[in-house]
Structures are given as structure tokens and as C-alpha cells.
Design a protein around this motif. Sequence first.
Motif, PDB file in Angstrom:
ATOM      1  N   LYS A 162       0.678  -1.185   0.075  1.00 36.16           N
ATOM      2  CA  LYS A 162       0.031  -0.001  -0.198  1.00 36.16           C
ATOM      3  C   LYS A 162       0.875   1.301  -0.001  1.00 36.16           C
ATOM      4  O   LYS A 162       0.735   2.144  -0.694  1.00 36.16           O
ATOM      5  CB  LYS A 162      -0.911   0.172   1.393  1.00 36.16           C
ATOM      6  N   THR A 163       2.123   1.351   0.804  1.00 37.01           N
ATOM      7  CA  THR A 163       2.864   2.469   0.575  1.00 37.01           C
ATOM      8  C   THR A 163       3.508   2.466  -0.536  1.00 37.01           C
ATOM      9  O   THR A 163       3.654   3.573  -1.185  1.00 37.01           O
ATOM     10  CB  THR A 163       3.967   2.199   1.862  1.00 37.01           C
ATOM     11  N   THR A 164       3.745   1.436  -1.142  1.00 38.01           N
ATOM     12  CA  THR A 164       4.418   1.651  -2.493  1.00 38.01           C
ATOM     13  C   THR A 164       3.373   2.231  -3.623  1.00 38.01           C
ATOM     14  O   THR A 164       3.648   3.188  -4.452  1.00 38.01           O
ATOM     15  CB  THR A 164       4.780   0.294  -3.110  1.00 38.01           C
ATOM     16  N   LEU A 165       2.181   1.677  -3.564  1.00 37.28           N
ATOM     17  CA  LEU A 165       1.183   2.530  -4.478  1.00 37.28           C
ATOM     18  C   LEU A 165       1.005   4.003  -4.146  1.00 37.28           C
ATOM     19  O   LEU A 165       0.974   4.855  -4.996  1.00 37.28           O
ATOM     20  CB  LEU A 165      -0.255   1.802  -3.974  1.00 37.28           C
ATOM     21  N   LEU A 166       1.020   4.484  -2.800  1.00 37.55           N
ATOM     22  CA  LEU A 166       1.166   5.858  -2.499  1.00 37.55           C
ATOM     23  C   LEU A 166       2.377   6.500  -3.184  1.00 37.55           C
ATOM     24  O   LEU A 166       2.178   7.438  -3.679  1.00 37.55           O
ATOM     25  CB  LEU A 166       0.999   6.025  -0.915  1.00 37.55           C
TER      26      LEU A 166
ATOM     27  N   GLN B  34       4.178   9.432   7.614  1.00 31.82           N
ATOM     28  CA  GLN B  34       4.024   8.967   8.977  1.00 31.82           C
ATOM     29  C   GLN B  34       4.870   9.963  10.168  1.00 31.82           C
ATOM     30  O   GLN B  34       5.808  10.505   9.528  1.00 31.82           O
ATOM     31  CB  GLN B  34       4.890   7.476   9.318  1.00 31.82           C
ATOM     32  N   GLU B  35       4.322  10.162  10.961  1.00 33.05           N
ATOM     33  CA  GLU B  35       4.978  11.015  12.107  1.00 33.05           C
ATOM     34  C   GLU B  35       4.959  12.372  11.730  1.00 33.05           C
ATOM     35  O   GLU B  35       5.827  13.402  12.125  1.00 33.05           O
ATOM     36  CB  GLU B  35       6.151  10.406  12.605  1.00 33.05           C
ATOM     37  N   GLY B  36       4.402  12.830  10.439  1.00 36.14           N
ATOM     38  CA  GLY B  36       4.136  14.339  10.306  1.00 36.14           C
ATOM     39  C   GLY B  36       5.426  14.885   9.168  1.00 36.14           C
ATOM     40  O   GLY B  36       5.262  15.371   8.188  1.00 36.14           O
ATOM     41  N   ALA B  37       6.698  14.301   9.735  1.00 35.57           N
ATOM     42  CA  ALA B  37       7.823  14.908   9.113  1.00 35.57           C
ATOM     43  C   ALA B  37       7.565  16.123   8.824  1.00 35.57           C
ATOM     44  O   ALA B  37       8.078  16.795   7.830  1.00 35.57           O
ATOM     45  CB  ALA B  37       8.165  14.097   7.879  1.00 35.57           C
ATOM     46  N   LEU B  38       7.668  17.221   9.761  1.00 35.98           N
ATOM     47  CA  LEU B  38       7.750  18.613   9.655  1.00 35.98           C
ATOM     48  C   LEU B  38       9.236  18.849   9.569  1.00 35.98           C
ATOM     49  O   LEU B  38      10.120  18.370  10.112  1.00 35.98           O
ATOM     50  CB  LEU B  38       7.126  19.056  10.896  1.00 35.98           C
TER      51      LEU B  38
ATOM     52  N   ASP C  98       0.091   8.829   4.484  1.00 34.87           N
ATOM     53  CA  ASP C  98       0.882   7.587   4.626  1.00 34.87           C
ATOM     54  C   ASP C  98       0.674   7.241   6.143  1.00 34.87           C
ATOM     55  O   ASP C  98       1.459   7.612   6.911  1.00 34.87           O
ATOM     56  CB  ASP C  98       2.148   7.462   4.142  1.00 34.87           C
ATOM     57  N   GLU C  99      -0.122   6.206   6.557  1.00 33.72           N
ATOM     58  CA  GLU C  99      -0.262   6.146   7.916  1.00 33.72           C
ATOM     59  C   GLU C  99      -0.035   7.130   8.878  1.00 33.72           C
ATOM     60  O   GLU C  99       0.657   7.204   9.657  1.00 33.72           O
ATOM     61  CB  GLU C  99       0.720   4.913   8.254  1.00 33.72           C
ATOM     62  N   PRO C 100      -0.635   8.227   8.772  1.00 35.06           N
ATOM     63  CA  PRO C 100      -0.235   9.648   9.406  1.00 35.06           C
ATOM     64  C   PRO C 100      -0.740   9.443  10.798  1.00 35.06           C
ATOM     65  O   PRO C 100      -0.262  10.338  11.631  1.00 35.06           O
ATOM     66  CB  PRO C 100      -1.404  10.481   8.812  1.00 35.06           C
ATOM     67  N   PHE C 101      -1.542   8.544  11.236  1.00 37.36           N
ATOM     68  CA  PHE C 101      -1.830   8.597  12.798  1.00 37.36           C
ATOM     69  C   PHE C 101      -1.249   7.321  13.576  1.00 37.36           C
ATOM     70  O   PHE C 101      -1.438   7.390  14.727  1.00 37.36           O
ATOM     71  CB  PHE C 101      -3.499   8.368  12.843  1.00 37.36           C
TER      72      PHE C 101
ATOM     73  N   LEU D 154      -6.431  10.235  -0.483  1.00 34.54           N
ATOM     74  CA  LEU D 154      -6.025   8.708  -0.359  1.00 34.54           C
ATOM     75  C   LEU D 154      -5.370   8.295   0.938  1.00 34.54           C
ATOM     76  O   LEU D 154      -4.092   8.967   1.205  1.00 34.54           O
ATOM     77  CB  LEU D 154      -5.178   8.468  -1.641  1.00 34.54           C
ATOM     78  N   LEU D 155      -5.736   7.668   1.636  1.00 34.27           N
ATOM     79  CA  LEU D 155      -5.030   7.304   3.163  1.00 34.27           C
ATOM     80  C   LEU D 155      -4.627   5.809   3.242  1.00 34.27           C
ATOM     81  O   LEU D 155      -5.496   4.994   2.879  1.00 34.27           O
ATOM     82  CB  LEU D 155      -6.124   7.585   4.172  1.00 34.27           C
TER      83      LEU D 155
END
Lengths: 349, 507
Positions: free
Chosen positions: A42-46, A86-90, A160-163, A190-191
Amino acid sequence: MTGLTIRRLSKSFGSVRALAGVDLDVPARALTAILGPSGCGKTTLLRLVAGFTTPDAGTIAFGDLLVSEPHTAIPPQRRRIGYVPQEGALFPHLRVADNITFGLPSAARRSRKRLAELLDLVELHSSTAERYPHELSGGQQQRVALARALAPNPSVVLLDEPFSSLDANLRLSTGRTVAQALHAAGATALLVTHDQNEALSLADQVAVMREGRLVQVGSPGAVYATPADSAVARFVGDAVLLPAVVTGRTARCALGVLSVRGGPGEGQGQVLIRPEQIEIVHGGTGVPALVGAVTYFGHDATVAMTIQPDGPTVTARVSGTRTPDPGTHVHLTVNGPVTTFPGRETAAA
Amino acid sequence: MRRDGAYPPLLLALCVTVALIAAIPLLFVVGYTVSLGWGAAWRLIVRPRVGELLVNTTELMLGCMILCAVLGTAAAWLVHRTNLPGRGVWHVLLAAPLAVPAFVTSFGWVSVTGAVEGYGGALLIVTLSYYPLVYLPVAATLRGLDPALEETARSLGLGSWAAFARVVLPQLRPAVLGGSLLVGLHLLAEFGALQMLRFPTFTTAIYDQYRSSYDAQAANMLAGVLVACCAVLLLAELRLRGRRRYARLGSGAARIAPPVRLGLWSAPALLAVLGVVVLALGVPLGSLARWLVVGASTAFPLGTLAQTAGTALGLGLMAALLTTLCAIPVAWLSVRHRGRVSSTLERSTYIGNALPGIVVALALITVSIRFVRPAYQTTGLLLIAYVIMFLPRAVVSVRAAVAQAQPVLDDVAHSLGAGTISRLRRVTLPLMAPGVGAGAALVFLAVVTELTATLLLSPTGTHTLATQFWSEVRDVDYGAAAPYAALMVLISAPATYLLTATARRST
């Protein structure tokens, strides 16, 4: 905002086939969740949709615009996507304000109007703008990441698995805020997630992925009530699967004769009953059962029961105020229609 | 970032070049031994003189490692786990000897009393110079320890001493052993301090062989034995690191353990810490100050001072730039393209960490005389020596800097419309800048106070603060030597303070 059309998309890493011909239509202005266990592709698709990786075969179109086909690909910076990893990456070296306005043209970066709008959209106080990412909580960081992704008015927002890094309570509330903000912005989103609760509660459309393929695409209700096969049934929620004989619109199994969803069928098969469909009645009609372990959650409880005299063990979900005592004899009935799967018998889950 | 890609060829070529340069001294020592033949090498190694040096070096090294371990651990415990008054000040003062080169400390002592010559004095002075290498990591570990472990031990019925011995000490072991091994490596490389204290070890013997008798063969073989000693220490370090488990701290604020109440022991503890600070800092800096006054009363060499300072700073800046430039491709490859090749290349740049400056210098002299004659006695060759010696410091810092600039941040910037140049300018470079700067600063500092390799390699007429100081001391003109030493301490003090301060914050 435009819809997203994916056709026969494939990608391999060395000998590992990450995606094996994926077709997906993501409707405009709606949130589609790709649900699957880790390593399903799924991450590859994203990343293919984002353009960080190039596909081996297949096409991706944003509305009428083909962004990726075998010989040409539009680079990520010109696809107008919003990306929330993931984890926001600010960006740790920039204040919240500069993070959010990062993708705006330099003239627009100085205008506070868009910044205020975005902070408002993700329900953050305006004083947050001057803080640095490490001064925010995990949920706040995630909301800033969404604001940053939405700032340049992207055609598609990818999450991408944001939570996944947030704890359970925060996950729920942040998820709701994010879904509301996406709806308010009219975004096509797309989540990607491995959490079925998250997918079912937040998405307008759920696409279940397994080993590089999409096995079912539908509304959350449809995926939960009428899963494509028994594996999907178990993946999207707790499932009681019993061997059954289907005759017309009914199925005979250890829990009695049950009415079946959909068209008539015939022969051996499996029946899917969700635990909350099983009702415990004290005395009267129904299948006799002996109460085993009771797992209490407060708002509700799950009760494991052995169907008498020697039937399989089934699990029911009951309201937390009406839990039976272990060792008592009860009767069971099933509410509503059930779903059947044709084919060989499997032991009850 | 490119999970599916092979190593980029240009980057790989750069890294291989850097790794080969870093490996020159080791290749030289091994190659020289092989070319000399086993018999000749054996004759040169098995001599009473070598045995004597081996005993001297080993007894000094072991004594110093043990004393540093005890002193460093005890000081760290007193300052970080008890209610000793003035702990913040003591922490800075106990770390401060790092800013004073060992040869300056020994100058401070030798110029006061001749009694420090010989084993006892040498042991005292090297211990006072190097114990911070144990103190700092132990202090960091003590601050990072989860007090819950000690509390659990107490709840299981252990007294405070038993809990310390059975729970805290085992956790300090990696820091203590790692720090002590670092002390050992520094000691094997130490030249200036021991030469001044007239305590012959391998480094001083190599220098004397090379300088007075021009016996290159004997010097090179001694270097071989010295490298073997370093290899033993390094193997011990690798074994230790392989077993070490890093305590992973949660993201929340770590709970600080309540300090042990010293009570009546406060006064003796204060006296002990004060004693260490007086011996390690007070005596050398005091005598430095005295000689400054003496020197100033005769003739203050302002011109030479400015000139040598300029040379040292210039060499430091050039070496810092060059070393950082060499470190960037290696660090980038090892972080962004993990694999066996990249980690081998990265590790080969760490060779310089274990090689004494004298071996690096000797290798570069012999190699340049034999293969690239015009390079001999040039600033370029000196700079290459600095690169080899201090590359590890730069790689460690730059590596952390590259790790700061995570690929996912690049992806996000990419998705927000930033092209390659824009991503480099707005994300990657700003994130890497602090780490790269810190690495360059570390190299700069090391070069400004470097003595051994500079003595052997600097072109005729090039004098740095360290070499000018050295020649004044050799002429027993302590008053004239003092200003150079003072300037070196002044240059390295603020940076050392900053480095210990960051170490404190990150724990």
C-alpha cells in the motif's frame, strides 16, 4: 480537486512483486482508504501516485491528466499533490508558519491570510504559528503536516499511515479533525492504513489490499457486511465463521437456519456472522449454549460460548450492562441477514 | 531515498578515493613490514630496547587507564548523583582539562618541579590530562539512566550501595571501558608530554630514531609495533561495542534520579574534587600565568606570536575545510545508501582514529619520498596528514548531520513543488549545517594544538603555535614558551566548553 484513476499499475523491487496490476478509481472530493497489513504494497502504491517512485507498468491519471504512463512521468514537484507522511515529518528547522507556507510561491509566503485560514481549518490556535515542531504534541504535528499539504491547493492529498504514531485516544480525535478538514477543503484524499477502525470510521471508500492486489473496493458498510472472502472478513473486523449448507436464501449452520444476503445459492459453504449480530436470550427459543470467558470493555463485552451439546465456540459482542456470568446456560439467536462464502469448510474463527 | 538503486558511481569513486587516502598509513606499515622480510623485521623488533619500550608503554598505559577509570567514574558520580554543592561549576571545571593539550599540562608541571620526571610523574600528568575522556561519557550515562531500575533494585531489598554496585555500575561499564580504551589510544599517540617528562615510550623513541639517528628502518619497525598495540586496543573496543546495548530513552522528559545526600561526607568530597581541579587545571594554568609574567618582563615576542598564530589558524581552517569536504561524500553514502560497501568505506575512514600522529607522519614522509618526491616538505602533505588523523571526527559529525536531513523531508518538499536545487537550499543544507559546522570546528581545534605530525611534516620555515612552543621549551626558555601555550588554551577553551555543554543537553 480532481479524481484519481489508476490502471494496471505494477511495481517490483528486485524479485519482490510489490504491486501486481492495481486498478482503482478514487472519486473526487472524497476520502479513500487503502487498508492492508504491513508489506502488502500500500505504501508503494502511494509513492507511485506521488511520483517518488516510477512504476514498471500501468498508468495514473489525475482527472484527465495522465501523470504517469510507461514512457513519461510528471515529476513529483509538478503533480500538485499534498503528502502527509508517517509522524508528520515537519521540517525541524522551520517554525510552524514556515512549514505550512513552504509550498506556496515566495510572494504568498508572507501573507498571513492563507496561514490563518489553514490553521483554522485544522483547528489549531493562531499562536501555534510561531512555535517550532518539537514544541508541539504528536497530534498537533500531524495537523500542521496536513495544513502544509493543503496549503498549495493540491489536486490529491496522500496520507501515509499518518496516525500510527499517536496513542489510541489522540488517534481517534486527530483522525476526525483531519477527515473534517479534508472534507471542508473539498480534497480528494488517499489514506494508507493498516488500522481497520481508522479506515472504516474515516473513509468514504475503502480499498482492501493484499499481496500487491486490491481484493475489494467499496463503502465501509459494504466491506464490513459483505466482504469479498473470509480473509477480508477477518481483516476488517471480528468474525464468526461457521460451516454451512446453503439452500436458496437460507443457510443452515450451528446457530440455526439464517437468512442470507444477496441472491439465492446452493451447496456447501461458510457463513459469516459478526459478533454483534449474535443475541443472548435467557430461556425461550434459540440455540442452547454454555457461557465461557467474558471479556469486559466497559461500553461492551465479548462473550465466548460453546454451542451445546458439543458444537463450536462462537463469540458474541454484547452491551456492557448485560453480560452473562461464566458457566450459565443461555440461548442464542442471530439478528439480520448473514453473508455466505461458497467453497470448502473451515473451522470456526 | 533510492531504496531500489545501486551506489551512484561518482559518489562511490569519491568515497573510495577518500578511504584510500585514509588507509595510507596502515597500508604503509603493513607493506613496509612485508617488503622488509620476516627475518629482518624480527631482528629489528626483538631487541632489548624494544622490550624496554614495550614495558614502559604498557605500564604507563595500564596505570593511566585504571586511574582514569576510577577518577573519572568517582568524579562523575559525585557531580551527577549526589547533592555536592556547586555541581554545575564542578562539571565545567572537571571537563576543562580537555581544552589544555597534554604537553601544555606537563610543561606547567615540569617548569615548576623536576620531580615529575619519570614513571610516577608521567602517570600523574597523563592521568590528569586524560581522565575527562572517562568522566564525560560516564556523566552522560549517569544522567541518562532510568532511575526506575535503581528503584526496582531497592524494592527488591538491596541497600543503596548494593543497588549501585549491582545495577548502576554494570550499566556504566560500557562508558567506563569505552572511555578507558580511548585514554589508552590517546596515550599510545602521546608524544609531547612524555618527551618533556623524559619517560621514553614508543612514540618518543620513534621520534628520536627519526630525528637524531635518521634510522628510518628502526623507526618504521617501532611504528609497526606501536600500530600493533593500537590494534589490540581497538579490537577490545570493537568487541565491547558489539556487546553494548544502547539504552533507548523515551521521547518524553527523562525523570532525574533524586541525588544521594552526602551529609558529613560533603566536606571530604568537596576537598577531593577541588584537589583534582587544582592538580589538573590550577597547577598547569598557574605556572603558565607565572611564566607569562616572567616572559613579558623580558621580551614579549608579539611578532612571532602573531605569525605563528596566523599559521596555525590558517592551517586549521584549510584542514577543517578539506577534511569536511572529504567527510561529506562518505557520510552521505553511509547514511543514504546503506550496504556492505558503504559501511566498509565508512569504517576505513576511522583508521586515523587509532593511528598515532607520529605513524601517520612517518608513513607520509616515506611514501612521498619514494613515490611523489615533490610533495615532500609541502603544506599539502601536512594537510593530508591532518585529514587522515582527524577525518573520523568530521565523519561522525557529518554523519549525524546527514541523518538529520531525513529522506522523508526531501519527499515532502518534493511534493510541495520544490525542485532539486530548491530542496538542497531550503531543506537539506539548513538541516545539515549545524552538524557539518561542528565537525569542521572539531577538526580546526585539533589542528591548532597538533604537535607531533606538525613537527615532522611542516615545511621548513613554517612554524605553528605548537611547534614554536616546542622549540622554546627545548631551549628551556619557559618564559618565551608560555605565550604560545596560553594562546592555544585560549583558542580551544570556548569550543571545548560548547562541546561539553551540548553533550550535557543531549543526555
